[in-house]
Design a protein around this motif. Structure first.
Motif, mmCIF file in Angstrom:
data_model
loop_
_atom_site.group_PDB
_atom_site.id
_atom_site.type_symbol
_atom_site.label_atom_id
_atom_site.label_comp_id
_atom_site.label_asym_id
_atom_site.label_seq_id
_atom_site.Cartn_x
_atom_site.Cartn_y
_atom_site.Cartn_z
ATOM 1 N N GLY A 130 -83.848 108.268 -75.047
ATOM 2 C CA GLY A 130 -84.975 107.397 -75.396
ATOM 3 C C GLY A 130 -86.125 107.550 -74.422
ATOM 4 N N PHE A 131 -85.817 107.653 -73.154
ATOM 5 C CA PHE A 131 -86.844 107.826 -72.128
ATOM 6 C C PHE A 131 -87.602 109.140 -72.321
ATOM 7 N N LEU A 132 -86.873 110.230 -72.575
ATOM 8 C CA LEU A 132 -87.509 111.528 -72.763
ATOM 9 C C LEU A 132 -88.366 111.571 -74.024
ATOM 10 N N ILE A 133 -87.884 110.992 -75.096
ATOM 11 C CA ILE A 133 -88.677 110.943 -76.330
ATOM 12 C C ILE A 133 -89.958 110.160 -76.086
ATOM 13 N N HIS A 134 -89.851 109.049 -75.387
ATOM 14 C CA HIS A 134 -91.026 108.239 -75.048
ATOM 15 C C HIS A 134 -92.008 109.060 -74.200
#
Length: 77
Positions: free
Chosen positions: A18-22
């Motif tokens: 989720g952090f990387l997609i964000h």
């Protein structure tokens, strides 16, 4: 020493995904350098994690404008 159990590892990978997609969605530098490493839907694995480039001081100096978020957080009052 306590090794993480599988559910903890899965939770950590889901949070990191989720952090990387964000980051890819709101920071031009990450969009440019991380997007080529995977196809959506992204499933972060240990192998992919090892392929992620490290952000070094020279990257910060050379690409500082690209590292500015296009959607900075709202100020906290």
């Amino acid at each position: 020493m306590h090794w993480p159990t599988m559910p903890d590892e899965a939770h950590a990978m889901a949070a990191a995904t989720g952090f990387l997609i964000h980051a890819v969605n709101i920071v031009p530098y990450y969009r440019k350098h991380l997007s080529p490493l995977w196809t959506l839907p992204l499933e972060l694995t240990g192998e992919l994690l090892l392929r992620l480039p490290l952000l070094m001081r020279r990257h910060l100096q050379d690409h500082h404008a690209e590292l500015i978020s296009s959607a900075p957080p709202s100020p906290v009052i």
